[in-house]
Design a protein around this motif. Sequence first.
Motif, PDB file in Angstrom:
ATOM      1  N   ILE A  54      -3.390  -7.236 -11.830  1.00 56.33           N
ATOM      2  CA  ILE A  54      -4.714  -7.127 -13.148  1.00 56.33           C
ATOM      3  C   ILE A  54      -5.924  -6.997 -12.786  1.00 56.33           C
ATOM      4  N   GLU A  55      -5.783  -5.909 -13.195  1.00 51.41           N
ATOM      5  CA  GLU A  55      -7.447  -4.385 -13.130  1.00 51.41           C
ATOM      6  C   GLU A  55      -8.127  -5.203 -14.048  1.00 51.41           C
ATOM      7  N   VAL A  56      -9.520  -6.569 -13.987  1.00 49.32           N
ATOM      8  CA  VAL A  56     -10.683  -6.566 -15.120  1.00 49.32           C
ATOM      9  C   VAL A  56     -12.124  -5.163 -14.415  1.00 49.32           C
ATOM     10  N   THR A  57     -12.153  -5.283 -15.748  1.00 49.79           N
ATOM     11  CA  THR A  57     -13.222  -4.315 -16.350  1.00 49.79           C
ATOM     12  C   THR A  57     -14.049  -4.485 -17.845  1.00 49.79           C
ATOM     13  N   ASN A  58     -15.463  -4.623 -16.770  1.00 48.94           N
ATOM     14  CA  ASN A  58     -16.680  -4.284 -17.347  1.00 48.94           C
ATOM     15  C   ASN A  58     -16.722  -3.724 -19.050  1.00 48.94           C
ATOM     16  N   ILE A  59     -16.606  -3.849 -20.681  1.00 50.60           N
ATOM     17  CA  ILE A  59     -16.796  -3.368 -20.966  1.00 50.60           C
ATOM     18  C   ILE A  59     -18.010  -3.446 -21.898  1.00 50.60           C
ATOM     19  N   GLY A  60     -18.546  -3.413 -21.561  1.00 49.78           N
ATOM     20  CA  GLY A  60     -20.472  -4.408 -22.301  1.00 49.78           C
ATOM     21  C   GLY A  60     -20.297  -5.261 -22.794  1.00 49.78           C
ATOM     22  N   PRO A  61     -21.218  -5.821 -23.504  1.00 51.39           N
ATOM     23  CA  PRO A  61     -22.178  -4.897 -23.505  1.00 51.39           C
ATOM     24  C   PRO A  61     -23.464  -4.637 -22.116  1.00 51.39           C
ATOM     25  N   LEU A  62     -23.552  -3.510 -21.839  1.00 54.67           N
ATOM     26  CA  LEU A  62     -24.649  -3.310 -20.984  1.00 54.67           C
ATOM     27  C   LEU A  62     -25.757  -3.130 -20.609  1.00 54.67           C
ATOM     28  N   PRO A  63     -26.061  -3.947 -19.637  1.00 58.65           N
ATOM     29  CA  PRO A  63     -27.814  -4.221 -19.592  1.00 58.65           C
ATOM     30  C   PRO A  63     -29.190  -2.749 -19.724  1.00 58.65           C
ATOM     31  N   SER A  68     -23.686   0.235 -14.041  1.00 58.23           N
ATOM     32  CA  SER A  68     -22.222  -0.073 -15.031  1.00 58.23           C
ATOM     33  C   SER A  68     -20.750  -0.618 -14.426  1.00 58.23           C
ATOM     34  N   GLU A  69     -21.222  -0.330 -13.222  1.00 58.39           N
ATOM     35  CA  GLU A  69     -19.791  -0.967 -11.985  1.00 58.39           C
ATOM     36  C   GLU A  69     -19.564  -2.306 -11.960  1.00 58.39           C
ATOM     37  N   ARG A  70     -20.556  -3.084 -12.369  1.00 57.04           N
ATOM     38  CA  ARG A  70     -20.658  -4.907 -12.686  1.00 57.04           C
ATOM     39  C   ARG A  70     -20.443  -5.702 -13.210  1.00 57.04           C
ATOM     40  N   PHE A  71     -20.543  -6.913 -13.260  1.00 60.08           N
ATOM     41  CA  PHE A  71     -20.469  -7.622 -14.604  1.00 60.08           C
ATOM     42  C   PHE A  71     -21.583  -8.291 -15.185  1.00 60.08           C
ATOM     43  N   TYR A  72     -21.891  -8.561 -15.936  1.00 60.67           N
ATOM     44  CA  TYR A  72     -23.317  -8.548 -17.000  1.00 60.67           C
ATOM     45  C   TYR A  72     -22.853  -9.767 -17.469  1.00 60.67           C
ATOM     46  N   TYR A  73     -23.748 -10.832 -18.292  1.00 68.04           N
ATOM     47  CA  TYR A  73     -24.129 -11.622 -19.635  1.00 68.04           C
ATOM     48  C   TYR A  73     -25.251 -11.026 -20.203  1.00 68.04           C
ATOM     49  N   THR A  74     -25.047 -10.306 -20.874  1.00 67.95           N
ATOM     50  CA  THR A  74     -26.681  -9.310 -21.675  1.00 67.95           C
ATOM     51  C   THR A  74     -26.712  -9.724 -23.004  1.00 67.95           C
ATOM     52  N   HIS A  75     -27.743 -10.033 -22.668  1.00 64.41           N
ATOM     53  CA  HIS A  75     -28.939 -10.670 -23.947  1.00 64.41           C
ATOM     54  C   HIS A  75     -28.087  -9.922 -25.178  1.00 64.41           C
ATOM     55  N   GLN A  76     -27.838 -10.956 -26.546  1.00 61.14           N
ATOM     56  CA  GLN A  76     -27.417 -10.456 -27.329  1.00 61.14           C
ATOM     57  C   GLN A  76     -28.444  -8.639 -28.550  1.00 61.14           C
ATOM     58  N   GLN A 179     -34.306 -17.067 -23.160  1.00 62.15           N
ATOM     59  CA  GLN A 179     -33.786 -17.789 -24.487  1.00 62.15           C
ATOM     60  C   GLN A 179     -33.213 -16.779 -25.248  1.00 62.15           C
ATOM     61  N   GLY A 180     -32.140 -17.200 -25.877  1.00 60.19           N
ATOM     62  CA  GLY A 180     -31.034 -16.341 -26.406  1.00 60.19           C
ATOM     63  C   GLY A 180     -29.781 -16.971 -26.117  1.00 60.19           C
ATOM     64  N   ILE A 181     -28.828 -15.780 -26.886  1.00 63.98           N
ATOM     65  CA  ILE A 181     -27.520 -15.856 -26.949  1.00 63.98           C
ATOM     66  C   ILE A 181     -26.976 -14.250 -25.969  1.00 63.98           C
ATOM     67  N   TYR A 182     -26.360 -14.672 -24.973  1.00 65.74           N
ATOM     68  CA  TYR A 182     -25.937 -13.668 -24.010  1.00 65.74           C
ATOM     69  C   TYR A 182     -24.158 -13.343 -24.321  1.00 65.74           C
ATOM     70  N   GLU A 183     -24.098 -12.073 -23.542  1.00 64.25           N
ATOM     71  CA  GLU A 183     -22.933 -11.803 -24.251  1.00 64.25           C
ATOM     72  C   GLU A 183     -22.047 -11.102 -22.692  1.00 64.25           C
ATOM     73  N   SER A 184     -20.732 -11.302 -22.988  1.00 64.92           N
ATOM     74  CA  SER A 184     -19.783 -10.666 -21.323  1.00 64.92           C
ATOM     75  C   SER A 184     -18.324  -9.736 -22.311  1.00 64.92           C
ATOM     76  N   ASN A 185     -18.013  -8.376 -22.559  1.00 59.74           N
ATOM     77  CA  ASN A 185     -16.814  -8.236 -22.679  1.00 59.74           C
ATOM     78  C   ASN A 185     -16.369  -8.319 -21.591  1.00 59.74           C
ATOM     79  N   LEU A 186     -14.401  -8.889 -21.539  1.00 62.88           N
ATOM     80  CA  LEU A 186     -13.972  -8.175 -20.372  1.00 62.88           C
ATOM     81  C   LEU A 186     -12.747  -7.424 -20.603  1.00 62.88           C
ATOM     82  N   HIS A 187     -12.205  -6.722 -20.257  1.00 63.49           N
ATOM     83  CA  HIS A 187     -10.637  -5.889 -19.787  1.00 63.49           C
ATOM     84  C   HIS A 187      -9.895  -6.314 -19.244  1.00 63.49           C
TER      85      HIS A 187
END
Length: 358
Positions: A54-63, A68-76, A179-187
């Motif tokens: 099972i492959e896991v990819t980061n589909i954004g939002p990108l910093p 782009s080949e890493r996993f992030y939490y990015t500010h909303q 401060q704020g909300i951070y997002e990470s979307n994984l596929h």
Amino acid sequence: MKVLKVVVSLLLLLTPLYANSLEWNLTANTTDLNLFSSQYVGQLIYQGEGDNPIEVTNIGPLPYGEASERFYYTHQNESNRWQRVLLEVTLRGHRHSSGKVEILNIDNRLLQYSGDSFTIPIGAGPDLIPNPGFVEGYNSDGVLGRGSNYHYRYPYQFITIELAVTPTSDNNLTGSSTQGIYESNLHFSGDNLALILSLEGRSRAEMVAEGHTFSIEMVAHETLPFDQLIERDSFTNTLRVGVIEYSSFETGATVNFASDATSSGADFQLTSIRNSIPYSLVFESNLPPKRAEKVLENSSGFPTTTLQLKKTTSTHSEVITEHLLSGEVGIYVDKALKNSRLPADFYSTQIYCIITSW
């Protein structure tokens, strides 16, 4: 003194469970984004063939401006505010009617880059072989053999994929910018399966501004077969159904559980239109670390502990106190339930979580 009441609903299905190849076992709600240590974020249920990568990819939002080949939490709202994370995967195999749970990967798989994968090592599912006794199959304990008791195609009923995120030192979080909300979307993708997980988290600085947070995550499957429920029949062998977390920079609190909203009763029941099943509730506190405790009527509850934190800005530093409580909720039924003949039906229950601040 303030009292907050939260309701957690649990639905149990007393018929065989046939799930999709890959589905979420809980919804990943907005949670505390811990920038200092690993934290549990969710669980997947897998059924299907073994040896399935099972492959896991980061589909954004990108910093902004980052690889782009890493996993992030990015500010909303500000893409130049971000935290790089690693994903930790733990696989647990759940036997059929025996109810046993086994860790399938002793060394948890750590995913560092988008496109990394982990492999489901063995098959799982409720499928039956057509001619038990003539061909090999598995019994409820996952033992391979021939005979009427060896009728399962796979050694496990299902496999849970538990996910945790671990922050790295690679980030752009300085001063009040956290401060704020951070997002990470994984596929997630594999052989005949695909799924997207959307995660959100609040930074610690945001939590200080807001005062306190409380979260409940349901970790039991939305539907559970009866033959698995009856195996959870003692204080030391519970079905894990929920995880709670309380954090406040203002007040301590006591958390309690009840079977109804108007009292501190502990008459917990799984009910259907035609019948009911009593069960016991157990809470095990992880922070502060304490032994598991059965919830009884008029229980005194579970108080928070305190942690001293140093808050530093560009002009000064101060020590602040955080009130914390986290732990797991489990249930178990009476051993005599194995000999009962209840009608097949949907049984559901509600657990009331009562938070009293002080």
